[in-house]
Design a protein around this motif. Structure first.
Motif, PDB file in Angstrom:
ATOM      1  N   ASN A  41      47.993  -8.785   3.538  1.00  0.00           N
ATOM      2  CA  ASN A  41      47.479  -9.611   4.435  1.00  0.00           C
ATOM      3  C   ASN A  41      49.188  -9.934   5.419  1.00  0.00           C
ATOM      4  OD1 ASN A  41      44.892 -10.466   4.422  1.00  0.00           O
ATOM      5  ND2 ASN A  41      45.013 -11.571   3.355  1.00  0.00           N
ATOM      6  N   ARG A  43      52.423 -11.796   7.128  1.00  0.00           N
ATOM      7  CA  ARG A  43      53.061 -12.960   8.126  1.00  0.00           C
ATOM      8  C   ARG A  43      52.378 -12.221   9.695  1.00  0.00           C
ATOM      9  NH1 ARG A  43      57.777 -13.720   7.694  1.00  0.00           N
ATOM     10  NH2 ARG A  43      58.170 -12.692   5.679  1.00  0.00           N
ATOM     11  N   ASP A 192      57.501 -10.109   0.684  1.00  0.00           N
ATOM     12  CA  ASP A 192      56.189 -10.731   0.622  1.00  0.00           C
ATOM     13  C   ASP A 192      55.782  -9.628  -0.454  1.00  0.00           C
ATOM     14  OD1 ASP A 192      56.894 -12.541   1.964  1.00  0.00           O
ATOM     15  OD2 ASP A 192      56.338 -11.634   4.454  1.00  0.00           O
ATOM     16  N   TRP A 194      52.534 -11.632  -1.727  1.00  0.00           N
ATOM     17  CA  TRP A 194      51.057 -11.796  -1.720  1.00  0.00           C
ATOM     18  C   TRP A 194      51.474 -13.226  -0.044  1.00  0.00           C
ATOM     19  CZ3 TRP A 194      49.215 -17.039  -1.665  1.00  0.00           C
ATOM     20  CH2 TRP A 194      47.980 -17.435  -1.750  1.00  0.00           C
ATOM     21  N   VAL A 195      50.062 -12.589   0.905  1.00  0.00           N
ATOM     22  CA  VAL A 195      50.645 -13.156   1.900  1.00  0.00           C
ATOM     23  C   VAL A 195      48.452 -13.913   1.978  1.00  0.00           C
ATOM     24  CG1 VAL A 195      50.919 -13.782   4.243  1.00  0.00           C
ATOM     25  CG2 VAL A 195      51.919 -12.806   3.174  1.00  0.00           C
ATOM     26  N   ALA A 196      48.545 -15.161   2.217  1.00  0.00           N
ATOM     27  CA  ALA A 196      47.404 -15.368   2.510  1.00  0.00           C
ATOM     28  C   ALA A 196      46.705 -14.928   3.850  1.00  0.00           C
ATOM     29  CB  ALA A 196      47.031 -17.464   2.143  1.00  0.00           C
ATOM     30  N   PRO A 197      45.303 -15.255   3.991  1.00  0.00           N
ATOM     31  CA  PRO A 197      45.022 -14.689   4.932  1.00  0.00           C
ATOM     32  C   PRO A 197      45.466 -15.534   6.188  1.00  0.00           C
ATOM     33  CG  PRO A 197      42.817 -14.523   3.553  1.00  0.00           C
ATOM     34  CD  PRO A 197      44.140 -15.282   2.505  1.00  0.00           C
ATOM     35  N   GLY A 198      45.576 -17.426   6.244  1.00  0.00           N
ATOM     36  CA  GLY A 198      46.490 -17.376   7.928  1.00  0.00           C
ATOM     37  C   GLY A 198      47.758 -17.367   7.748  1.00  0.00           C
ATOM     38  N   ASN A 200      50.246 -18.864   6.273  1.00  0.00           N
ATOM     39  CA  ASN A 200      51.064 -19.198   5.620  1.00  0.00           C
ATOM     40  C   ASN A 200      51.489 -19.472   4.109  1.00  0.00           C
ATOM     41  OD1 ASN A 200      51.654 -20.490   8.813  1.00  0.00           O
ATOM     42  ND2 ASN A 200      49.368 -21.869   8.743  1.00  0.00           N
ATOM     43  N   THR A 201      50.852 -19.401   3.841  1.00  0.00           N
ATOM     44  CA  THR A 201      51.168 -19.829   2.581  1.00  0.00           C
ATOM     45  C   THR A 201      51.273 -17.902   1.752  1.00  0.00           C
ATOM     46  OG1 THR A 201      49.327 -20.829   2.235  1.00  0.00           O
ATOM     47  CG2 THR A 201      50.202 -20.427  -0.014  1.00  0.00           C
ATOM     48  N   SER A 202      52.355 -17.394   1.057  1.00  0.00           N
ATOM     49  CA  SER A 202      53.240 -16.563   0.436  1.00  0.00           C
ATOM     50  C   SER A 202      53.850 -16.718  -0.826  1.00  0.00           C
ATOM     51  CB  SER A 202      53.698 -15.937   1.338  1.00  0.00           C
ATOM     52  OG  SER A 202      54.773 -16.857   1.521  1.00  0.00           O
ATOM     53  N   TRP A 249      53.679 -23.979   1.923  1.00  0.00           N
ATOM     54  CA  TRP A 249      53.204 -23.954   3.786  1.00  0.00           C
ATOM     55  C   TRP A 249      54.183 -22.870   4.509  1.00  0.00           C
ATOM     56  CZ3 TRP A 249      54.635 -26.987   7.794  1.00  0.00           C
ATOM     57  CH2 TRP A 249      53.941 -27.149   9.415  1.00  0.00           C
TER      58      TRP A 249
END
Length: 296
Positions: A41, A43, A192, A194-198, A200-202, A249
């Motif tokens: 994922n 950003r 980056d 790792w990036v969360a699907p949303g 905002n968290t990475s 966040w």
């Protein structure tokens, strides 16, 4: 009627083409993150133009160094001197606003010149304490009476060519505990992992290089003469760092980094007679820091 129909179709087709061009342009202009790791994922926003600020604390480890002491009737060097930091015990001083600068701390402000590059200024407040007592080799000369105060050196007077001596408090105490301060500018890169699907968290890898001035406040006593000196620009330093930055966040992060530094202190205040007495040394160190920050 036929002409009107052709005109209507032309206008309708033209509007659709224009809308498609705007949509395509919008997609193409959407800022995106950059990373060597190519996480699953990504950003969908760029950090270019953002500022950041963080505060935290550090532990430091120092390599052995030579310290040269010079002044009226003396010029000697202590070789391979060992030293340690002075970390404050975990207590309310870490949260008390009036005592928050007592522990070994780090403060930094930065600006993202690109999505994955920033430039920053910061202050690393470390502490350096020479181990006392310790056995070291010594070269140079120590007169019977030294410094403008003509302080007696007793049995330590003489000429040395590498003999081993045991340095005790009666001869020397030496520390940068208010502190071993590194005022610096750094260039950082971010990738980056790792990036969360949303988005905002990475988890981001940070690397950087820097350089700046050493501004210690040294407390030194040479054969009993000395004081806690004033802050002074005593030399310069360079550094490189690597660390992990976890964005809880989009605008809040926790970071742990390790910094490798080399410093050259060319004029350190010692006895309080700054125009006559001084010390000089080169200190290499490893600093580990943990901070909490905001990005805006």
């Amino acid at each position: 009627m036929k002409k009107f129909s052709i005109l209507f179709l032309a206008l309708l087709f033209g509007k659709r083409m224009h809308a498609q061009e705007l949509k395509t342009s919008s997609i193409n202009n959407t800022p995106s993150s950059k990373s060597l790791f190519n996480p699953e994922n990504k950003r969908n926003f760029s950090r270019k133009g953002d500022f950041y600020f963080h505060w935290g604390y550090n532990n430091s480890w120092y390599g052995k160094s030579d310290i040269r002491f010079q002044g009226p009737n003396y010029d000697f060097t202590l070789h391979d001197v060992a030293a340690h930091d002075r970390q404050s015990k975990l207590n309310w001083s870490y949260l008390n606003p009036s005592l928050i600068t007592v522990p070994q701390y780090n403060i930094r402000v930065g600006y993202f010149i690109k999505d994955n590059y920033s430039i920053s200024v910061g202050w690393d407040h470390m502490k350096y304490v020479m181990d006392i007592p310790q056995a070291v080799a010594i070269t140079g000369t120590i007169g019977a009476n030294i410094t403008p105060e003509n302080v007696s050196t007793g049995a330590m007077a003489g000429t040395y060519n590498g003999q081993t001596i045991n340095v005790k408090e009666s001869m020397l105490t030496y520390e940068h505990t208010d502190g071993f301060n590194y005022a610096n500018v750094e260039l950082e890169r971010y990738d980056d992992i790792w990036v969360a699907p949303g988005g905002n968290t990475s988890l981001t890898l940070e690397t950087g290089i820097g350089g700046g001035l050493m501004v210690p406040r040294t407390e030194a006593h040479l054969f009993g003469l000395g004081r806690n000196n004033h802050f002074s620009i005593s030399g310069y330093g360079v550094s490189a760092k690597i660390g992990l930055k976890f964005y809880v966040w989009k605008h809040v992060y926790l970071q742990n980094s390790t910094k490798f530094g080399a410093t050259n202190l060319t004029r350190v205040h010692t006895t309080g007679y700054d125009e006559f007495d001084k010390a000089s040394q080169k200190i290499n160190y490893i600093e580990n820091l943990t901070v909490i920050g905001v990005q805006f």
